[in-house]
Design an enzyme around this catalytic site. Sequence first.
Site, mmCIF file in Angstrom:
data_model
loop_
_atom_site.group_PDB
_atom_site.id
_atom_site.type_symbol
_atom_site.label_atom_id
_atom_site.label_comp_id
_atom_site.label_asym_id
_atom_site.label_seq_id
_atom_site.Cartn_x
_atom_site.Cartn_y
_atom_site.Cartn_z
ATOM 1 N N CYS A 57 -19.658 1.597 7.706
ATOM 2 C CA CYS A 57 -18.774 0.867 8.744
ATOM 3 C C CYS A 57 -17.803 1.806 8.973
ATOM 4 O O CYS A 57 -16.850 1.868 8.102
ATOM 5 C CB CYS A 57 -18.272 -0.473 8.466
ATOM 6 N N CYS B 5 0.018 4.970 6.914
ATOM 7 C CA CYS B 5 -0.639 4.833 8.207
ATOM 8 C C CYS B 5 0.205 4.314 9.003
ATOM 9 O O CYS B 5 0.914 3.172 8.750
ATOM 10 C CB CYS B 5 -1.997 3.916 7.953
ATOM 11 N N ARG C 25 -18.476 -2.955 17.158
ATOM 12 C CA ARG C 25 -17.640 -3.964 17.092
ATOM 13 C C ARG C 25 -16.487 -3.956 17.844
ATOM 14 O O ARG C 25 -15.482 -3.100 17.730
ATOM 15 C CB ARG C 25 -17.315 -4.157 15.493
ATOM 16 N N CYS D 271 0.637 -1.303 0.015
ATOM 17 C CA CYS D 271 0.120 -0.098 0.078
ATOM 18 C C CYS D 271 0.753 1.063 -0.145
ATOM 19 O O CYS D 271 1.756 1.396 0.926
ATOM 20 C CB CYS D 271 -0.983 0.136 1.095
ATOM 21 N N CYS E 134 -0.064 0.291 10.218
ATOM 22 C CA CYS E 134 -0.277 -0.610 9.254
ATOM 23 C C CYS E 134 0.834 -1.505 8.699
ATOM 24 O O CYS E 134 1.721 -0.767 8.051
ATOM 25 C CB CYS E 134 -1.073 0.025 8.059
#
Length: 328
Positions: free
Chosen positions: A196, A65, A268, A61, A68
């Site tokens: 979400c 971040c 969640r 990617c 990550c």
Amino acid sequence: MNAPLPVDHVLRHDWTQDEIAQLFSLPFPELMHRAMAVHRRHFDPTEVQISTLLSIKTGGCPEDCAYCPQAAQYETGVKAEKLMDVEVVLADAARAKTAGASRFCMGAAWRTPKDKDLDAVCRMVEGVKALGLESCVTLGMLTQAQAQKLKHSGLDYYNHNLDTSPDYYSKIITTRTYQDRLDTLGAVRKAGIHVCCGGIVGLGEAAADRAGMIAVLAALNPHPESVPINALVRVEGTPVAQEAPLDPIEFVRTIAVARITMPASVVRLSAGRESMSPETQALCFLAGANSIFYGEKLLTTPNPETHADQALFDRLGLVHMPAKTAEH
């Protein structure tokens, strides 16, 4: 003395960060009581929605971040892979359904999907729906046309987390802005796809940042249908790998405040459960968490094994939430 907090059962989109900070600072028994009362007004407290998350395109990617392991610029041992074949993904989805999942989530390590890759993802969504599962994807930033295409394929949920507060965001990510994230959420909502959206705690942020993150989430109108609260999974090679673990009680407080401020959302208990004790997880369920990810891995990080989760459910008297209820 602080002003009294408003009645919890009123659905609001105007929570201030100061009000949310007051919730965080309540005595723990009072906070838990309020969160439990809100939870019972909107959900059966014994039901937990079960999702399974599969990395359909891992690593490489271009984003930075800080948490990550899939970011190409960090040396974490995660190798870049191609998008999985549709048939392989659908076989995983079938196994997830057999294991008790009602929602199948697919994640790809992209800044934004290419059109040819989006075509394949749409075929995955169609196949997941044909199995009788709810579908969710997280693919990075979307244009309005891409969101509409996903909606046409039958997509139920799109995941795009805010990660942290607006004030702390630049300490964690520099390759996309907070507004970029909000714009993608707007495109998803305009397309008629459920949202979400949650965040990560334990990134080194202050308590005010946890309140600030929830303030932004609770200001979304409507609230996200699903709100994942993640505890940082520290991965060697990422910039936040040496952050101290967040105090478990502070994590439970975050779950409780999310439940009070977004009463009708499915909250969640997401990443980080592998390092949580059964007792911490039980407190999270009491605080209003009513969704988890089933399966041994969340994208590239570990997750409790299915049999361990079922054993905990049995100890607590929890059952799987039916799919039709999960669309609450």
